[in-house]
Design an enzyme around this catalytic site. Sequence first.
Site, PDB file in Angstrom:
ATOM      1  N   HIS A  51      43.871  11.631  26.746  1.00 11.67           N
ATOM      2  CA  HIS A  51      43.370  11.998  28.262  1.00 11.67           C
ATOM      3  C   HIS A  51      41.827  11.777  28.307  1.00 11.67           C
ATOM      4  CE1 HIS A  51      47.171  15.306  28.850  1.00 11.67           C
ATOM      5  NE2 HIS A  51      46.208  15.554  27.705  1.00 11.67           N
ATOM      6  N   SER A  74      45.201   6.974  28.132  1.00 13.98           N
ATOM      7  CA  SER A  74      45.545   8.052  28.187  1.00 13.98           C
ATOM      8  C   SER A  74      46.903   8.442  27.866  1.00 13.98           C
ATOM      9  CB  SER A  74      45.132   9.026  30.020  1.00 13.98           C
ATOM     10  OG  SER A  74      44.696  10.056  30.084  1.00 13.98           O
ATOM     11  N   SER A  79      45.745  12.440  33.973  1.00 10.42           N
ATOM     12  CA  SER A  79      44.632  12.906  32.911  1.00 10.42           C
ATOM     13  C   SER A  79      42.814  12.396  33.051  1.00 10.42           C
ATOM     14  CB  SER A  79      45.214  13.695  31.610  1.00 10.42           C
ATOM     15  OG  SER A  79      45.306  12.716  30.902  1.00 10.42           O
ATOM     16  N   ASP A 137      47.746  11.747  20.957  1.00  7.72           N
ATOM     17  CA  ASP A 137      48.445  13.413  21.587  1.00  7.72           C
ATOM     18  C   ASP A 137      49.216  13.449  21.939  1.00  7.72           C
ATOM     19  OD1 ASP A 137      48.082  15.298  22.932  1.00  7.72           O
ATOM     20  OD2 ASP A 137      45.620  14.921  23.937  1.00  7.72           O
ATOM     21  N   GLU A 195      46.767  14.421  16.768  1.00  7.54           N
ATOM     22  CA  GLU A 195      45.946  16.031  18.235  1.00  7.54           C
ATOM     23  C   GLU A 195      47.032  17.558  18.290  1.00  7.54           C
ATOM     24  OE1 GLU A 195      42.700  15.807  19.676  1.00  7.54           O
ATOM     25  OE2 GLU A 195      42.221  18.039  20.861  1.00  7.54           O
ATOM     26  N   ASN A 220      46.168  18.692  14.203  1.00  9.16           N
ATOM     27  CA  ASN A 220      45.993  20.208  15.592  1.00  9.16           C
ATOM     28  C   ASN A 220      46.199  21.355  14.916  1.00  9.16           C
ATOM     29  OD1 ASN A 220      47.704  21.348  17.722  1.00  9.16           O
ATOM     30  ND2 ASN A 220      48.872  22.208  16.703  1.00  9.16           N
ATOM     31  N   LYS A 225      41.410  23.685  15.690  1.00  6.84           N
ATOM     32  CA  LYS A 225      41.195  23.001  16.583  1.00  6.84           C
ATOM     33  C   LYS A 225      42.671  23.674  17.322  1.00  6.84           C
ATOM     34  CE  LYS A 225      44.258  20.146  19.344  1.00  6.84           C
ATOM     35  NZ  LYS A 225      45.190  20.778  20.153  1.00  6.84           N
ATOM     36  N   ASP A 229      40.930  25.696  20.730  1.00  6.31           N
ATOM     37  CA  ASP A 229      41.028  24.162  21.983  1.00  6.31           C
ATOM     38  C   ASP A 229      42.913  25.183  22.410  1.00  6.31           C
ATOM     39  OD1 ASP A 229      43.163  22.342  23.263  1.00  6.31           O
ATOM     40  OD2 ASP A 229      42.001  20.419  22.191  1.00  6.31           O
ATOM     41  N   ASN A 230      43.290  25.014  21.677  1.00  2.00           N
ATOM     42  CA  ASN A 230      45.082  25.598  22.139  1.00  2.00           C
ATOM     43  C   ASN A 230      44.272  27.390  23.303  1.00  2.00           C
ATOM     44  OD1 ASN A 230      45.167  23.737  20.846  1.00  2.00           O
ATOM     45  ND2 ASN A 230      47.262  24.662  20.187  1.00  2.00           N
ATOM     46  N   CYS A 234      42.360  26.678  26.829  1.00  2.00           N
ATOM     47  CA  CYS A 234      43.088  26.911  28.064  1.00  2.00           C
ATOM     48  C   CYS A 234      42.894  28.039  28.412  1.00  2.00           C
ATOM     49  CB  CYS A 234      44.792  27.162  27.855  1.00  2.00           C
ATOM     50  SG  CYS A 234      45.426  25.217  26.976  1.00  2.00           S
ATOM     51  N   HIS A 340      53.188  20.315  26.688  1.00  2.00           N
ATOM     52  CA  HIS A 340      52.524  18.857  26.772  1.00  2.00           C
ATOM     53  C   HIS A 340      53.062  17.885  27.774  1.00  2.00           C
ATOM     54  CE1 HIS A 340      50.401  15.108  25.319  1.00  2.00           C
ATOM     55  NE2 HIS A 340      51.245  14.329  24.884  1.00  2.00           N
ATOM     56  N   HIS A 393      39.737  20.603  29.096  1.00  2.00           N
ATOM     57  CA  HIS A 393      38.719  21.977  28.659  1.00  2.00           C
ATOM     58  C   HIS A 393      37.505  21.321  28.421  1.00  2.00           C
ATOM     59  CE1 HIS A 393      42.388  23.131  27.226  1.00  2.00           C
ATOM     60  NE2 HIS A 393      42.795  22.631  25.348  1.00  2.00           N
ATOM     61  N   SER A 401      37.463  19.864  18.779  1.00  2.00           N
ATOM     62  CA  SER A 401      38.804  19.412  17.601  1.00  2.00           C
ATOM     63  C   SER A 401      38.550  17.813  18.077  1.00  2.00           C
ATOM     64  CB  SER A 401      39.592  19.129  19.218  1.00  2.00           C
ATOM     65  OG  SER A 401      39.922  20.242  19.904  1.00  2.00           O
ATOM     66  N   GLN A 405      39.171  15.005  14.669  1.00  2.00           N
ATOM     67  CA  GLN A 405      39.418  13.722  14.785  1.00  2.00           C
ATOM     68  C   GLN A 405      38.747  13.132  13.839  1.00  2.00           C
ATOM     69  OE1 GLN A 405      42.102  12.747  15.250  1.00  2.00           O
ATOM     70  NE2 GLN A 405      43.904  13.823  17.464  1.00  2.00           N
TER      71      GLN A 405
END
Length: 472
Positions: A51, A74, A79, A137, A195, A220, A225, A229-230, A234, A340, A393, A401, A405
């Site tokens: 993204h 992306s 996104s 991703d 990701e 992930n 991560k 992040d998840n 969210c 996703h 996010h 995250s 990476q």
Amino acid sequence: MEYRVADLSLAEFGRKEITLAEHEMPGLMAMRQRYGATKPLAGARIAGSLHMTVQTAVLIETLIELGAQVRWASCNIFSTQDHAAAAVVVGRDGTPSDPQGVPVFAWKGESLPEYWWCTEQILTWPTGQQPTMILDDGGDATLFVHKGLEFSRAGQVPSAQPGDSAEYGVILDTLRASTLDFATLAASIRGVTEETTTGVHRLYEMERDGALLFPAINVNDSVTKSKFDNKYGCRHSLIDGINRATDVLIGGKVAVVCGYGDVGKGCAESLAGQGARVIVTEIDPICALQAAMDGYQVAVLDDVVGNADIIVTATGCRDVVTAAHMASMKHNAIVGNIGHFDNEIDMAGLEATAGVERHRIKPQVDQWVFPDGHGVIVLSEGRLLNLGNATGHPSFVMSNSFTNQVLAQVELFTQPDAYPVGVYTLPKHLDEEVARLHLDALGVRLTTLSERQASYLGVPVEGPYKADAYRY
Ligand code: NAI
């Protein structure tokens, strides 16, 4: 420089937001300080498919500072933040009339053929050069290389078969028209860092089938991560997307969250935080029990769909909300996906429903009206709503995250011999390090073990503190 973005005149605004984001991304800034002088990614040519947001701009410029060359697209048609894409192309030292930054191929609202063209562009380097790394991703860039090599070995790209998705047909068309030398391309790639949950799932399937062409690091499943992040990402961006799309009051409404994994947990918490009455659906007894013990009703969608005001899919699975479900929803129920891919909601089935009409309210918000007169409001055409209807996010969680990476890219690029083809996670001491880099910004003071305590627990004073099986 080659690039294709919406409007380079947005670069100044993009740069201002990138500068604000840098302050909120201490992990990435620490990577720049730690590795900026030694440049461990010198010689790396990274094809990035993730993204194209403000936060990703900070990631890209960190990779550059570590010595890499980068091309970026992306991983979703909706996104991209066009001002961020423009700023990355223009670069810190360029101007819109003399861009000095990174080749980016991304804009908000790509068609599917454009999306796959952009993916091809990140793998198409100037004559004589090949990408050496993929940063993915969802796995689309990795898929493109694998399918390209499979079909070039077979001597032809097959035609789409009945039952194939429309998107697969577009991938096949793109590959048929491609002039890439997939054998050379695949051989030049040292590895991929992935990701998200769904992309990781694809990698393990390829590894199981003996089809994986190069090593992969599963970013992930770094704790810093998926458990941040998840979940917390969210928790922030789900309701941001719903609010920007509809501005409907969430309090008091019945909201169904399909899937109670990391993403679903964050979604349920944020909807409940707004006062929604949250119902969870699950297939996994462990997650269903967790949801119940967290205080949510757990039901099957068929039983509750007629009462729901908001329905969100967070499963990474397909066909979760069907056209029949949408036909039996309340008038103006809001339907969105935060997983996703867009196959969680059966958009093709909705479109094919006899007599259904689509009314565009605004970009990424459509009301679909059934012959009986009731409508449902579908966000981002069934694609992930937090990035389609909002800006994804926030920076601080993405710093966690993206620090993973960067560490994963450095690891795979600098130590190719340590990673035979397979799927790996980063070692726990690096996971703990990523967390450590984010403590000061929040004023967190960590307790230090004494030698006596450490030996009692059987862990080193400086960590790692938990066994691999620990679940956090
Ligand atoms: P997860 O595997 O932790 O959770 C998914 C949950 O859905 C599991 O508990 C599973 O049992 C459940 N599930 C599967 N099929 C189901 C069905 N038919 N009905 C009800 N429940 C079902 O995965 P995670 O990390 O929560 O990710 C979910 C999706 O979100 C993935 O596609 C991932 O790539 C994506 N994702 C999206 C983000 C975003 O910003 N929009 C951020 C992170 C991940």
